[in-house]
Design a protein around this motif. Structure first.
Motif, PDB file in Angstrom:
ATOM      1  N   LYS A  77     -40.512  10.643 -64.080  1.00 24.84           N
ATOM      2  CA  LYS A  77     -39.478   9.774 -64.399  1.00 24.84           C
ATOM      3  C   LYS A  77     -38.064  10.430 -64.349  1.00 24.84           C
ATOM      4  CE  LYS A  77     -42.410   7.100 -67.848  1.00 24.84           C
ATOM      5  NZ  LYS A  77     -42.478   6.669 -68.954  1.00 24.84           N
ATOM      6  N   SER A  78     -37.102   9.459 -64.213  1.00 21.38           N
ATOM      7  CA  SER A  78     -35.920  10.281 -64.019  1.00 21.38           C
ATOM      8  C   SER A  78     -35.472  10.889 -65.434  1.00 21.38           C
ATOM      9  CB  SER A  78     -34.700   9.043 -64.134  1.00 21.38           C
ATOM     10  OG  SER A  78     -35.137   8.420 -62.662  1.00 21.38           O
ATOM     11  N   GLN A 104     -32.237  12.258 -67.772  1.00 25.59           N
ATOM     12  CA  GLN A 104     -30.695  12.029 -68.041  1.00 25.59           C
ATOM     13  C   GLN A 104     -30.436  13.125 -68.947  1.00 25.59           C
ATOM     14  OE1 GLN A 104     -29.917   8.042 -69.376  1.00 25.59           O
ATOM     15  NE2 GLN A 104     -27.558   8.454 -69.288  1.00 25.59           N
ATOM     16  N   THR A 147     -27.718  11.546 -64.198  1.00 21.75           N
ATOM     17  CA  THR A 147     -29.383  11.218 -64.039  1.00 21.75           C
ATOM     18  C   THR A 147     -29.879  11.681 -62.685  1.00 21.75           C
ATOM     19  OG1 THR A 147     -28.828   8.955 -65.120  1.00 21.75           O
ATOM     20  CG2 THR A 147     -30.802   9.370 -63.961  1.00 21.75           C
ATOM     21  N   ASP A 152     -33.096  11.714 -60.535  1.00 21.30           N
ATOM     22  CA  ASP A 152     -34.255  11.077 -60.302  1.00 21.30           C
ATOM     23  C   ASP A 152     -35.224  11.603 -59.264  1.00 21.30           C
ATOM     24  OD1 ASP A 152     -36.066   9.127 -59.066  1.00 21.30           O
ATOM     25  OD2 ASP A 152     -34.769   7.498 -58.913  1.00 21.30           O
ATOM     26  N   ALA A 199     -36.776   9.667 -56.112  1.00 16.38           N
ATOM     27  CA  ALA A 199     -35.720   9.599 -55.029  1.00 16.38           C
ATOM     28  C   ALA A 199     -35.170  10.838 -54.694  1.00 16.38           C
ATOM     29  CB  ALA A 199     -34.877   8.472 -55.361  1.00 16.38           C
ATOM     30  N   ARG A 200     -35.336  11.958 -55.307  1.00 14.47           N
ATOM     31  CA  ARG A 200     -34.597  13.257 -55.218  1.00 14.47           C
ATOM     32  C   ARG A 200     -33.211  13.053 -55.153  1.00 14.47           C
ATOM     33  NH1 ARG A 200     -38.991  16.575 -51.759  1.00 14.47           N
ATOM     34  NH2 ARG A 200     -40.648  15.875 -53.135  1.00 14.47           N
ATOM     35  N   THR A 201     -32.603  12.427 -56.095  1.00 17.40           N
ATOM     36  CA  THR A 201     -31.123  12.027 -56.043  1.00 17.40           C
ATOM     37  C   THR A 201     -30.451  12.308 -57.320  1.00 17.40           C
ATOM     38  OG1 THR A 201     -31.584   9.759 -56.586  1.00 17.40           O
ATOM     39  CG2 THR A 201     -31.128  10.133 -54.326  1.00 17.40           C
ATOM     40  N   THR A 231     -27.302  11.198 -59.692  1.00 13.98           N
ATOM     41  CA  THR A 231     -25.745  10.523 -60.075  1.00 13.98           C
ATOM     42  C   THR A 231     -25.215  10.892 -61.212  1.00 13.98           C
ATOM     43  OG1 THR A 231     -27.150   8.864 -61.373  1.00 13.98           O
ATOM     44  CG2 THR A 231     -26.854   8.441 -58.828  1.00 13.98           C
ATOM     45  N   SER A 267     -23.391   8.686 -56.904  1.00 11.94           N
ATOM     46  CA  SER A 267     -24.155   9.562 -56.387  1.00 11.94           C
ATOM     47  C   SER A 267     -23.362  10.909 -56.009  1.00 11.94           C
ATOM     48  CB  SER A 267     -24.659   8.810 -54.962  1.00 11.94           C
ATOM     49  OG  SER A 267     -25.586   9.893 -54.362  1.00 11.94           O
ATOM     50  N   TRP A 305     -34.183  20.846 -60.103  1.00 10.50           N
ATOM     51  CA  TRP A 305     -35.243  20.380 -60.963  1.00 10.50           C
ATOM     52  C   TRP A 305     -35.962  21.495 -61.548  1.00 10.50           C
ATOM     53  CZ3 TRP A 305     -37.316  16.205 -62.556  1.00 10.50           C
ATOM     54  CH2 TRP A 305     -38.712  16.104 -62.719  1.00 10.50           C
TER      55      TRP A 305
END
Length: 254
Positions: free
Chosen positions: A135-136, A138, A143, A145, A148-150, A152, A157, A169
């Motif tokens: 899960k994402s 925060q 955030t 993710d 999606a490996r993003t 924001t 973004s 990560w």
């Protein structure tokens, strides 16, 4: 599944031909161009898995080209090649979003090893990269993710290189835990990756500029005296943090 497509940007025709041939022998698909204009054209035409980018090109500087890619939120992994081997160039390259940096002349086997390591980070396999079902996370306005490996921030973004994502990560997935530089290298990039402490510090500094309100007084990615770094999800001051004083006389602080 197609083999990875490598975009080789090198103005030396002989070196470009030799490198192209060697990459193909190692199982990669290769598209070779001599300048930045050719690189931009190929990026519009093809899905490229990784760019091997010469630093000095006839129509521009590879460092600034890498910076432009990241500003356009093009997150294709980039390995910069250069005859200039100064560590300051490596640091600048990492700060501008390159995933790795290799001096010329380089051993072809080392180039292949670097390419494979970066591809593993960007695609799925090295160190502590997340599973798709995680899960994402925060923290503050950020955030992350993992699927999606993003990243924001306040809904906007924020582009990350594969190395920056892997490092963030590694921190985020070990909250409130002191992690040394060696531990971060292993978690983020795998045990076969070679890098120095300064490379980790540079990427930490860049991440702080992205996720912190005040990078000079970081709340989420804090420095620990004699230990390394700690991710603090709630942004409270860690008891051992030295970021405010910025005092590490025996270590290089970012």
């Amino acid at each position: 599944m197609n083999n990875p497509l490598i975009l080789l940007v090198e103005d030396d025709s002989r070196l470009r031909e030799l490198t192209d041939r060697y990459l193909v022998q190692q199982g990669f698909r290769v598209c070779s161009v001599a300048n930045l204009a050719g690189m931009r054209a190929q990026l519009k035409l093809n899905h490229v898995d990784l760019i091997v980018l010469d630093l000095m090109l006839p129509d521009g500087d590879g460092l600034h080209a890498c910076q432009d890619l990241r500003a356009q939120q093009i997150n294709t992994p980039v390995i910069i090649l250069t005859a200039r081997g100064d560590e300051i160039d490596r640091i600048v390259g990492l700060e501008l979003g390159a995933d790795d940096y290799l001096g010329k002349p380089s051993n072809p086997r080392e180039l292949i090893a670097r390419i494979k390591a970066v591809l593993r980070r960007s695609q799925s396999g090295a160190g502590s990269l997340p599973r798709n079902d995680q899960k994402s996370v925060q923290f503050g306005d950020n955030t992350l993710d993992p699927a999606a490996r993003t990243l924001t921030r306040a809904g906007r973004s924020e582009p990350l290189s594969s190395g920056e994502f892997a490092l963030l990560w590694a921190l985020v997935s070990h909250p409130n835990r002191s992690l040394s530089r060696d531990q971060l290298l292993n978690l983020a990039f795998g045990r076969d990756h070679e890098a120095n402490d300064r490379s980790i510090d540079v990427m930490i500094s860049r991440l702080r500029r992205i996720v912190e309100v005040n990078p000079k007084l970081p709340r989420f990615i804090q420095t620990l005296w004699g230990s390394g770094y700690v991710f603090v999800p709630d942004g409270k001051k860690s008891g051992k943090s030295t970021d405010q004083a910025d005092a590490r006389p025996t270590e290089q602080a970012p």
